[in-house]
Write an enzyme that holds these catalytic residues in place. Structure first.
Site, PDB file in Angstrom:
ATOM      1  N   PRO A 116       0.827  -1.211   0.000  1.00 55.38           N
ATOM      2  CA  PRO A 116       0.000   0.000   0.000  1.00 55.38           C
ATOM      3  C   PRO A 116       0.861   1.260   0.000  1.00 55.38           C
ATOM      4  O   PRO A 116       1.733   1.425   0.848  1.00 55.38           O
ATOM      5  CB  PRO A 116      -0.816  -0.107   1.291  1.00 55.38           C
ATOM      6  CG  PRO A 116      -0.311  -1.288   2.034  1.00 55.38           C
ATOM      7  CD  PRO A 116       0.648  -2.042   1.175  1.00 55.38           C
ATOM      8  N   GLU A 117       0.622   2.107  -0.964  1.00 52.27           N
ATOM      9  CA  GLU A 117       1.335   3.381  -1.054  1.00 52.27           C
ATOM     10  C   GLU A 117       0.446   4.482  -0.495  1.00 52.27           C
ATOM     11  O   GLU A 117      -0.702   4.221  -0.118  1.00 52.27           O
ATOM     12  CB  GLU A 117       1.672   3.668  -2.531  1.00 52.27           C
ATOM     13  CG  GLU A 117       2.607   2.648  -3.166  1.00 52.27           C
ATOM     14  CD  GLU A 117       4.064   2.863  -2.758  1.00 52.27           C
ATOM     15  OE1 GLU A 117       4.353   3.858  -2.069  1.00 52.27           O
ATOM     16  OE2 GLU A 117       4.897   2.022  -3.118  1.00 52.27           O
ATOM     17  N   HIS A 177      -4.785 -14.655   9.111  1.00 52.15           N
ATOM     18  CA  HIS A 177      -4.015 -13.411   9.038  1.00 52.15           C
ATOM     19  C   HIS A 177      -4.769 -12.219   9.613  1.00 52.15           C
ATOM     20  O   HIS A 177      -4.359 -11.086   9.461  1.00 52.15           O
ATOM     21  CB  HIS A 177      -3.628 -13.129   7.586  1.00 52.15           C
ATOM     22  CG  HIS A 177      -2.877 -14.259   6.958  1.00 52.15           C
ATOM     23  ND1 HIS A 177      -1.675 -14.729   7.443  1.00 52.15           N
ATOM     24  CD2 HIS A 177      -3.187 -15.059   5.900  1.00 52.15           C
ATOM     25  CE1 HIS A 177      -1.263 -15.746   6.706  1.00 52.15           C
ATOM     26  NE2 HIS A 177      -2.167 -15.970   5.769  1.00 52.15           N
ATOM     27  N   ARG A 213       1.897 -10.739   5.859  1.00 52.90           N
ATOM     28  CA  ARG A 213       3.357 -10.715   6.028  1.00 52.90           C
ATOM     29  C   ARG A 213       3.790 -10.084   7.353  1.00 52.90           C
ATOM     30  O   ARG A 213       4.958 -10.150   7.712  1.00 52.90           O
ATOM     31  CB  ARG A 213       4.005  -9.997   4.832  1.00 52.90           C
ATOM     32  CG  ARG A 213       3.767 -10.783   3.548  1.00 52.90           C
ATOM     33  CD  ARG A 213       4.441 -10.150   2.355  1.00 52.90           C
ATOM     34  NE  ARG A 213       5.894 -10.139   2.489  1.00 52.90           N
ATOM     35  CZ  ARG A 213       6.710  -9.586   1.613  1.00 52.90           C
ATOM     36  NH1 ARG A 213       6.219  -9.001   0.538  1.00 52.90           N
ATOM     37  NH2 ARG A 213       8.014  -9.613   1.799  1.00 52.90           N
ATOM     38  N   ARG A 242      23.165  18.801  -3.422  1.00 52.84           N
ATOM     39  CA  ARG A 242      22.973  17.352  -3.313  1.00 52.84           C
ATOM     40  C   ARG A 242      23.285  16.674  -4.639  1.00 52.84           C
ATOM     41  O   ARG A 242      22.739  17.046  -5.672  1.00 52.84           O
ATOM     42  CB  ARG A 242      21.518  17.044  -2.909  1.00 52.84           C
ATOM     43  CG  ARG A 242      21.098  17.620  -1.570  1.00 52.84           C
ATOM     44  CD  ARG A 242      21.627  16.797  -0.405  1.00 52.84           C
ATOM     45  NE  ARG A 242      21.184  15.416  -0.430  1.00 52.84           N
ATOM     46  CZ  ARG A 242      20.059  14.965   0.150  1.00 52.84           C
ATOM     47  NH1 ARG A 242      19.264  15.797   0.785  1.00 52.84           N
ATOM     48  NH2 ARG A 242      19.747  13.688   0.098  1.00 52.84           N
TER      49      ARG A 242
END
Ligand code: ZN
Length: 271
Positions: free
Chosen positions: A2-3, A91, A110, A152
């Site tokens: 999930p983002e 789960h 997971r 940078r």
């Protein structure tokens, strides 16, 4: 995984069902997620009304007068609202049981997710204190990208994925935003001028906002459905399309690795 858009969609999906309702009990079936679920959460959360469900980066904040539950979906986590007596699968690690007979159920095969508890201002929690601004918030713009990138040498793609610079720009969205802004992903961040920083900030906002808008169509999946809420994938211009023609110019997209992550770009359109 999930983002940020999925986490925001999750927040929008669950918030109307939690806000204003009391949590009557907490059922922990598996305490060992990425970190152990603290006992204080089970002690202090029951009896509390949820005052708001907020998001900071990819953390969901379930706020109550006594404290805030900090929830992260990790690699594979999802949340659903179900009747509290729905049998739990292997789960289904945690239920937050609500006064209306339903529960918010955390499923995480997971177990890289997290559920923590803080009585203090969550912005000061160790996981949140060092985070950069929200990409869709008012602090994030080209001026900020420009100021933070001077000197940078880091490739710009790694730079925009650094959560100290801006949170929530995952690999997919970094690829898409750089394509949209016409910026080569390996270019040193400090060599990008102000106008291009403006364009990049705008592109990051657009790709995330479009993904969230697309996720809006799946909001009902959070309530009472059998399956897990679908992680959606918006139509992608470059990510996962190495070797295929650039949607803008037709040249073959090139795939390289930057900071161990798949990076796809158009060698003709991105400089
Ligand atoms: Zn091109």
């Amino acid at each position: 995984m999930p983002e940020l858009p999925e986490v925001e969609t999750t927040r929008r999906g669950i918030a109307p069902h939690l806000a204003g309702r009391h949590i009557t009990s907490v059922i922990v079936r598996q305490r060992r997620l990425r970190w152990a679920i603290p006992k204080a959460l089970e002690r202090e959360l029951p009896g509390q009304p949820v005052t708001a469900v907020e998001r900071r980066a990819k953390y969901l904040l379930i706020r109550t007068p006594a404290g805030t539950a900090i929830l992260h979906l990790g690699m594979s986590g999802s949340l659903r609202l179900l009747p509290a007596d729905t049998p739990a699968g292997p789960h289904d690690h945690v239920d937050l049981v609500l006064e209306d007979g339903r529960c918010l159920r955390l499923t995480d095969p997971r177990r890289f997710g997290a559920l923590l508890w803080t009585r203090r201002d969550p912005a000061r929690h160790r996981l949140l204190a060092g985070l950069g601004p929200e990409p869709l918030g008012p602090e994030f713009d080209g001026a900020l990208l420009h100021a933070r990138s001077r000197g940078r040498r880091t490739p710009v793609k790694a730079f925009i994925m650094d959560s100290h610079v801006v949170v929530g720009v995952g690999n997919i969205y970094a690829n898409e935003a750089l394509f949209r802004a016409g910026i080569h992903p390996a270019r040193a961040a400090g060599r990008i001028g102000r106008t291009r920083c403006d364009r990049l900030a705008q592109a990051i906002r657009e790709v995330l906002a479009e993904a969230i808008a697309q996720g809006g169509t799946s909001l009902r999946d959070f309530v009472g459905s059998d399956g897990r809420p679908g992680y959606f994938r918006q139509t992608l211009a470059v990510y996962g399309r190495g070797g295929q023609p650039c949607p803008r110019c037709g040249h073959a997209l090139r795939e390289i690795r930057i900071a161990q992550r798949s990076t796809v770009y158009c060698p003709r359109c991105q400089h």
